[in-house]
Design a protein around this motif. Structure first.
Motif: not given
Length: 184
Positions: A32-33, A76, A92, A94-96, A101, A103-105, A144
């Protein structure tokens, strides 16, 4: 799939392990990143060695009468894909894992027509390389939050994800991890 790898290379984002995972599907679950932005580069020789290793692993699993679970496209994508396809429907994630931020996928909506196109090319190439046991790991929201918690929305996304796989492999079984949506 080669077309999408070429697009990523043209965008100068096919550099890190995340991009390898996105394009080659070697992770047990989708990340997720989006660490393609990290300043790392992987040599082509390393990518080739990973493909050879994957062939050996899958062959050995089958020798032991195991049924390998191979990945399918989970949605993704690098954010830069929107530069090539400006009208695609994305969100986008969520944060993981405490990553910044940047690097959020980005998640490609399964109802977008590009989703099924990528899925078809991805599974066709993967099957050519490794064969299939018809079991696919697809975890679009592992650890996520989904773009929407609405049950109808989640149901439609799941329906389109499965249909994109079944269009390529009518015997497809979707293997889902049990910690979907959960991260502690």
């Amino acid at each position: 799939m080669k077309k999408y790898v070429a697009i990523l290379q043209d965008l100068h984002i096919f550099r890190g392990i995340e991009c390898v995972i996105w394009t080659a599907g070697k992770a047990p679950y989708p990340k997720s990143v989006q660490t393609c932005a990290l300043p790392i580069s992987l040599p082509k020789e390393w990518l080739s060695s990973q493909a050879e290793l994957q062939e050996q692993i899958v062959a050995r699993e089958r020798e032991f009468n195991m049924q390998p679970v191979l990945p399918a496209f989970a949605g993704h994508v690098p954010a830069a894909l929107k530069r090539v396809y400006p009208n695609i429907k994305t969100s986008r994630v969520s944060e993981w894992g405490g990553f910044a931020d940047q690097y959020r996928c980005t998640f490609l909506n399964p109802m977008d027509s590009l989703y099924a196109i990528i899925q078809k090319e991805y599974l066709t190439e993967q099957t050519r390389l490794y064969g299939t046991n018809h079991i696919y790991g697809i975890d679009p929201f592992n650890e996520i939050d989904p773009p929407s918690w609405d049950a109808d929305s989640l149901g439609m996304m799941a329906k389109h994800i499965y249909e994109s796989v079944a269009a390529v492999d009518p015997k497809a079984i979707w293997l889902q991890m049990t910690w979907l949506f959960y991260a502690d």
